[in-house]
Design a protein around this motif. Structure first.
Motif, PDB file in Angstrom:
ATOM      1  N   ILE A 161     -19.761 -59.620  35.938  1.00 30.08           N
ATOM      2  CA  ILE A 161     -19.301 -59.846  34.571  1.00 30.08           C
ATOM      3  C   ILE A 161     -20.371 -60.579  33.773  1.00 30.08           C
ATOM      4  O   ILE A 161     -20.669 -60.209  32.620  1.00 30.08           O
ATOM      5  N   GLU A 162     -20.958 -61.604  34.358  1.00 32.24           N
ATOM      6  CA  GLU A 162     -22.013 -62.364  33.674  1.00 32.24           C
ATOM      7  C   GLU A 162     -23.201 -61.460  33.336  1.00 32.24           C
ATOM      8  O   GLU A 162     -23.782 -61.553  32.244  1.00 32.24           O
ATOM      9  N   ALA A 163     -23.567 -60.573  34.264  1.00 33.23           N
ATOM     10  CA  ALA A 163     -24.690 -59.661  34.020  1.00 33.23           C
ATOM     11  C   ALA A 163     -24.386 -58.707  32.870  1.00 33.23           C
ATOM     12  O   ALA A 163     -25.252 -58.417  32.027  1.00 33.23           O
ATOM     13  N   LYS A 164     -23.139 -58.214  32.799  1.00 33.42           N
ATOM     14  CA  LYS A 164     -22.753 -57.328  31.690  1.00 33.42           C
ATOM     15  C   LYS A 164     -22.859 -58.055  30.357  1.00 33.42           C
ATOM     16  O   LYS A 164     -23.370 -57.512  29.372  1.00 33.42           O
ATOM     17  N   LEU A 165     -22.367 -59.284  30.315  1.00 31.91           N
ATOM     18  CA  LEU A 165     -22.417 -60.047  29.070  1.00 31.91           C
ATOM     19  C   LEU A 165     -23.861 -60.332  28.665  1.00 31.91           C
ATOM     20  O   LEU A 165     -24.198 -60.311  27.477  1.00 31.91           O
ATOM     21  N   SER A 166     -24.710 -60.586  29.631  1.00 28.06           N
ATOM     22  CA  SER A 166     -26.116 -60.872  29.333  1.00 28.06           C
ATOM     23  C   SER A 166     -26.844 -59.659  28.766  1.00 28.06           C
ATOM     24  O   SER A 166     -27.790 -59.801  27.983  1.00 28.06           O
ATOM     25  N   SER A 167     -26.382 -58.467  29.154  1.00 31.09           N
ATOM     26  CA  SER A 167     -27.075 -57.237  28.730  1.00 31.09           C
ATOM     27  C   SER A 167     -26.529 -56.654  27.434  1.00 31.09           C
ATOM     28  O   SER A 167     -27.099 -55.709  26.891  1.00 31.09           O
ATOM     29  N   VAL A 168     -25.438 -57.207  26.910  1.00 29.28           N
ATOM     30  CA  VAL A 168     -24.822 -56.666  25.702  1.00 29.28           C
ATOM     31  C   VAL A 168     -25.710 -56.909  24.485  1.00 29.28           C
ATOM     32  O   VAL A 168     -26.261 -57.999  24.302  1.00 29.28           O
ATOM     33  N   THR A 169     -25.869 -55.893  23.665  1.00 29.95           N
ATOM     34  CA  THR A 169     -26.515 -56.050  22.363  1.00 29.95           C
ATOM     35  C   THR A 169     -25.464 -55.881  21.280  1.00 29.95           C
ATOM     36  O   THR A 169     -24.498 -55.122  21.434  1.00 29.95           O
ATOM     37  N   ARG A 170     -25.655 -56.589  20.196  1.00 26.86           N
ATOM     38  CA  ARG A 170     -24.638 -56.593  19.146  1.00 26.86           C
ATOM     39  C   ARG A 170     -24.552 -55.230  18.456  1.00 26.86           C
ATOM     40  O   ARG A 170     -25.563 -54.618  18.136  1.00 26.86           O
ATOM     41  N   SER A 171     -23.328 -54.789  18.229  1.00 28.80           N
ATOM     42  CA  SER A 171     -23.119 -53.543  17.496  1.00 28.80           C
ATOM     43  C   SER A 171     -23.125 -53.830  15.994  1.00 28.80           C
ATOM     44  O   SER A 171     -23.114 -54.981  15.562  1.00 28.80           O
ATOM     45  N   ASN A 172     -23.114 -52.767  15.204  1.00 28.37           N
ATOM     46  CA  ASN A 172     -23.037 -52.917  13.751  1.00 28.37           C
ATOM     47  C   ASN A 172     -21.581 -53.100  13.345  1.00 28.37           C
ATOM     48  O   ASN A 172     -20.934 -52.212  12.790  1.00 28.37           O
ATOM     49  N   ALA A 173     -21.055 -54.275  13.643  1.00 26.85           N
ATOM     50  CA  ALA A 173     -19.648 -54.553  13.376  1.00 26.85           C
ATOM     51  C   ALA A 173     -19.417 -54.741  11.884  1.00 26.85           C
ATOM     52  O   ALA A 173     -20.247 -55.335  11.189  1.00 26.85           O
ATOM     53  N   PRO A 174     -18.283 -54.260  11.365  1.00 25.55           N
ATOM     54  CA  PRO A 174     -17.933 -54.518   9.961  1.00 25.55           C
ATOM     55  C   PRO A 174     -17.759 -56.004   9.715  1.00 25.55           C
ATOM     56  O   PRO A 174     -17.624 -56.801  10.646  1.00 25.55           O
ATOM     57  N   GLN A 175     -17.721 -56.389   8.437  1.00 19.16           N
ATOM     58  CA  GLN A 175     -17.758 -57.800   8.072  1.00 19.16           C
ATOM     59  C   GLN A 175     -16.412 -58.513   8.118  1.00 19.16           C
ATOM     60  O   GLN A 175     -16.344 -59.727   8.287  1.00 19.16           O
ATOM     61  N   GLY A 176     -15.300 -57.789   7.976  1.00 16.88           N
ATOM     62  CA  GLY A 176     -13.998 -58.415   7.788  1.00 16.88           C
ATOM     63  C   GLY A 176     -13.422 -59.059   9.031  1.00 16.88           C
ATOM     64  O   GLY A 176     -13.923 -58.895  10.149  1.00 16.88           O
ATOM     65  N   THR A 177     -12.317 -59.799   8.807  1.00 21.06           N
ATOM     66  CA  THR A 177     -11.654 -60.532   9.890  1.00 21.06           C
ATOM     67  C   THR A 177     -10.209 -60.060   9.979  1.00 21.06           C
ATOM     68  O   THR A 177      -9.335 -60.558   9.267  1.00 21.06           O
ATOM     69  N   ALA A 178      -9.962 -59.085  10.852  1.00 24.91           N
ATOM     70  CA  ALA A 178      -8.623 -58.516  11.026  1.00 24.91           C
ATOM     71  C   ALA A 178      -8.001 -59.116  12.284  1.00 24.91           C
ATOM     72  O   ALA A 178      -7.936 -58.488  13.341  1.00 24.91           O
ATOM     73  N   LEU A 179      -7.541 -60.333  12.156  1.00 22.86           N
ATOM     74  CA  LEU A 179      -7.008 -61.068  13.295  1.00 22.86           C
ATOM     75  C   LEU A 179      -5.742 -60.423  13.845  1.00 22.86           C
ATOM     76  O   LEU A 179      -5.531 -60.353  15.064  1.00 22.86           O
ATOM     77  N   GLY A 180      -4.879 -59.934  12.959  1.00 17.62           N
ATOM     78  CA  GLY A 180      -3.662 -59.267  13.415  1.00 17.62           C
ATOM     79  C   GLY A 180      -3.967 -58.015  14.224  1.00 17.62           C
ATOM     80  O   GLY A 180      -3.310 -57.735  15.236  1.00 17.62           O
TER      81      GLY A 180
END
Length: 240
Positions: free
Chosen positions: A98-117
């Protein structure tokens, strides 16, 4: 202290009593208020928390069925990306993967909003896949309130009979020079999560005083969640 887990182990006597002790789905905020450095602090913070000796002792309790974990990121209504799919954690090598997967993740082009629901709904759908687990918990991290999508309070009502627990980890502003502003922001956000987001038995809100404090806050939260499995819950759900 890990007495609830130790007692549960003696109560069951065998790891075969149930397929899954606890399902934990971690949802990480990647909305526009989170920059690249803060994004990395979240992922590295989760990985570091899983390396904590006390967290590892609780997760890897001998004689118990495994903890099952999934990790996803969220921002706008239709942006939820699974970073780590459901994984049984039985040995340290599972945590290392799990730690190795998290270390290898690159950020996606996520939209700006905050849809908590929407993040609440997505996490609840993930946990619905794990109905055999004794306890099912959704952890949502966030540094701001919902600004689009369904209101968290409406979703909370929808999920009231789902049997899941939702906990929150609120994140304050990083600038220590803005200590007064941070105190107000954290207080308001904690109250918001308490009223509109968290639900279920023993649900709680943890606080990180900025992204730099995320690792410590995540560690505290995982310890509290993993210690929280009571003997009564085990006895009730482990029966044939």
């Amino acid at each position: 202290m890990i007495r609830p887990i130790a007692i549960a182990a003696s109560f069951l006597g065998s790891p075969a009593a149930c397929d899954c002790r606890q399902a934990l789905a971690l949802g990480l905020d990647v909305s526009g208020s989170v920059d690249q450095a803060e994004y990395r602090l979240q992922l590295d913070g989760v990985a570091a928390a899983l390396q904590s000796p006390e967290v590892q002792q609780l997760i890897l309790s001998e004689g118990l069925a495994p903890v099952r974990m999934a990790i996803f990121e969220w921002s706008e209504t239709h942006h939820q990306r699974i970073l780590v799919n459901w994984t049984d954690i039985r040995v340290r090598q599972d945590l290392a993967r799990i730690e190795a997967k998290l270390s290898s993740v690159t950020r996606s082009n996520a939209p700006q909003g905050t849809a908590l629901g929407s993040a609440m709904r997505f996490g609840a759908d993930l946990l619905a896949q794990q109905s055999e687990c004794w306890k099912r918990t959704l952890d949502l991290s966030g540094d701001g309130k919902r600004n689009l999508g369904p209101h968290p309070q409406e979703v909370k009502i929808e999920l009231s009979r789902s049997g899941i627990t939702i906990n929150g980890l609120v994140i304050g502003v990083d600038d220590a020079d803005q200590s007064d502003q941070r105190t107000v922001q954290v207080s308001e956000l904690t109250a918001y999560f308490t009223t509109s987001v968290i639900m279920g038995p023993d649900a709680f809100v943890e606080v990180a005083l900025g992204f730099a404090d995320y690792k410590a806050a995540m560690t505290r939260k995982l310890i509290r969640e993993l210690e929280g499995l009571s003997v009564s819950e085990v006895g009730r759900t482990a029966r044939p």
